[in-house]
Design an enzyme around this catalytic site. Structure first.
Site, PDB file in Angstrom:
ATOM      1  N   GLY A  40      10.447   2.466  40.594  1.00  0.00           N
ATOM      2  CA  GLY A  40      10.883   3.734  41.176  1.00  0.00           C
ATOM      3  C   GLY A  40      10.786   3.699  42.686  1.00  0.00           C
ATOM      4  N   ASN A  41      10.852   4.874  43.272  1.00  0.00           N
ATOM      5  CA  ASN A  41      10.764   4.923  44.732  1.00  0.00           C
ATOM      6  C   ASN A  41       9.341   4.709  45.232  1.00  0.00           C
ATOM      7  OD1 ASN A  41      13.490   5.386  45.680  1.00  0.00           O
ATOM      8  ND2 ASN A  41      13.373   7.264  44.466  1.00  0.00           N
ATOM      9  N   THR A  42       8.363   4.965  44.376  1.00  0.00           N
ATOM     10  CA  THR A  42       6.973   4.862  44.840  1.00  0.00           C
ATOM     11  C   THR A  42       6.153   3.792  44.125  1.00  0.00           C
ATOM     12  OG1 THR A  42       6.348   6.609  43.284  1.00  0.00           O
ATOM     13  CG2 THR A  42       6.840   7.300  45.533  1.00  0.00           C
TER      14      THR A  42
ATOM     15  N   TYR B 214      28.090   7.379  33.207  1.00  0.00           N
ATOM     16  CA  TYR B 214      28.975   7.582  34.360  1.00  0.00           C
ATOM     17  C   TYR B 214      28.409   6.844  35.557  1.00  0.00           C
ATOM     18  CZ  TYR B 214      25.916  11.577  35.710  1.00  0.00           C
ATOM     19  OH  TYR B 214      24.858  12.376  36.058  1.00  0.00           O
TER      20      TYR B 214
ATOM     21  N   GLY C 105      21.626   7.759  37.008  1.00  0.00           N
ATOM     22  CA  GLY C 105      20.430   6.963  37.256  1.00  0.00           C
ATOM     23  C   GLY C 105      20.125   6.037  36.080  1.00  0.00           C
TER      24      GLY C 105
ATOM     25  N   ASP D  59      17.330   5.055  35.052  1.00  0.00           N
ATOM     26  CA  ASP D  59      16.199   5.558  34.254  1.00  0.00           C
ATOM     27  C   ASP D  59      16.688   6.534  33.182  1.00  0.00           C
ATOM     28  OD1 ASP D  59      16.939   7.145  36.418  1.00  0.00           O
ATOM     29  OD2 ASP D  59      14.894   7.543  37.091  1.00  0.00           O
ATOM     30  N   ARG D  60      17.656   7.382  33.531  1.00  0.00           N
ATOM     31  CA  ARG D  60      18.225   8.293  32.533  1.00  0.00           C
ATOM     32  C   ARG D  60      18.923   7.498  31.432  1.00  0.00           C
ATOM     33  NH1 ARG D  60      22.049  12.451  35.441  1.00  0.00           N
ATOM     34  NH2 ARG D  60      22.368  13.191  33.298  1.00  0.00           N
TER      35      ARG D  60
ATOM     36  N   SER E  10       9.937  13.795  39.660  1.00  0.00           N
ATOM     37  CA  SER E  10      10.232  14.583  40.859  1.00  0.00           C
ATOM     38  C   SER E  10      11.485  15.420  40.622  1.00  0.00           C
ATOM     39  CB  SER E  10      10.384  13.676  42.077  1.00  0.00           C
ATOM     40  OG  SER E  10      11.306  12.659  41.814  1.00  0.00           O
TER      41      SER E  10
ATOM     42  N   SER F  10       4.530  38.630  38.266  1.00  0.00           N
ATOM     43  CA  SER F  10       5.147  37.673  39.190  1.00  0.00           C
ATOM     44  C   SER F  10       5.003  36.221  38.729  1.00  0.00           C
ATOM     45  CB  SER F  10       4.533  37.822  40.582  1.00  0.00           C
ATOM     46  OG  SER F  10       4.903  39.065  41.135  1.00  0.00           O
TER      47      SER F  10
END
Lengths: 210, 210
Positions: B12-14, B73, B77, B79-80, B97, B149
């Site tokens: 991943g990115n991290t 498509y 991603g 990962d998906r 994220s 709330s």
């Protein structure tokens, strides 16, 4: 005096939105100086600093004091309450920096929720990854599950909202700055940029202020 | 070689997330040095910089090259795609994220969408107003419209997601870092933190890599 002849004001974090004789006028907070005067101005205010200042101006009348709050909940925004007071039966979408959605049946508030506004949610996607920097597709076909990135993001915000809102089978009212954009998603909705002022007038009539 | 004995890696990115013999190991990008070696490592990668570096290491095998992309498509991603390859029928929620949601029926991807992850959407609310700084209520009753709330914000993100996901009447799979938190909302969901690796193994079997 007739309600329409009176001056109403919806005070947000960034502007004073005045309403009189069916016309709206927006003045940014930074450009508006509070002065003593005789003309009564009936207002609602979500800006705490301004709300405190206004207590020194007796011609400014806070409509919050005339609401039966038992119908609502303590921390509910006064702008949402005014939307609800404007409608007998409906789902009210106020599309601003937040996207509030409230349900009213037979004049009674039945609950509601707060999603993210269009601008803020778009920014949040770009913060996850620059690859998610797509503008929303307001022409999306929400009957199909998306098979491209732009529609995938649009569905993730507006599709989910749409599916919930229509499930209540009530008339849909759109107000707030982004309401015109949402009209192409909620095709049968009633677009009413003065909806909150209608709620304010209804409160004034109930309280015999006009 | 049996698939379970091979080393898989989801980049991943991290972090580099390794998987071998049913065990996961996470190494942050900053702490991992790519070295030449003999052991084959089968990987997927959304980090473009690392993807470029890996082309110089022949023992790292990119599973992206073995996917029939016509089922998906172009900008979807990887990962998906791996989540979809793990499931025959289901809604796959990958709660990272971003919060991706994909529909698979009879082994075929039927579309999906990208909502905001828990952390990012919470931050976005606080950016609108400090008065919207509420933690999500994972014990919320989503059968009622909110009248406070905290629940109003929770419903605005997780309630809308829930209502869409369950409407597909398919088994629900949860994966990604925030999957355990979502389990209390999606009570009947299958929590599988190794789902993407299952998808990777399925691709490897189809491609006769193991």
């Amino acid at each position: 005096m007739e309600c329409t002849r009176l001056t109403l004001c919806d005070i947000g974090n960034t502007s004073f939105d005045f309403y009189k004789d069916g016309k709206k006028e927006k003045i940014f907070v930074a450009d508006y100086e509070l002065k003593e005067g005789d003309e009564k101005i009936f207002y609602i205010c979500v800006n705490e600093k301004i709300a405190t200042s206004l207590k020194n101006f007796p011609n400014w009348i806070n409509l919050q004091d005339f609401i039966e709050l038992t119908n609502y909940y303590e921390t509910m925004g006064i702008d949402r309450i005014m939307g609800c007071e404007a409608v007998q039966n409906g789902v009210i979408i106020d599309a601003g920096s937040a996207m509030t959605v409230d349900i009213v049946k037979d004049g009674v508030f039945c609950g509601g929720y707060i999603a993210l506004g269009l601008h803020v949610s778009h920014l949040a996607y770009t913060q996850i990854s620059p690859r998610l920097d797509y503008s929303y597709n307001f022409e999306i076909d929400l009957d199909k599950m998306p098979k491209n990135s732009r529609d995938a993001l649009t569905y993730g915000q507006l599709g989910l909202l749409y599916r919930d809102v229509v499930s209540h089978s009530l008339p849909i009212y759109l107000t707030g700055g982004d309401a015109p954009k949402l009209k192409s998603i909620f095709k049968d909705a009633i677009l009413d940029e003065a909806l909150l002022f209608k709620g304010m007038k209804n409160i004034m009539k109930k309280a015999n202020l006009c």
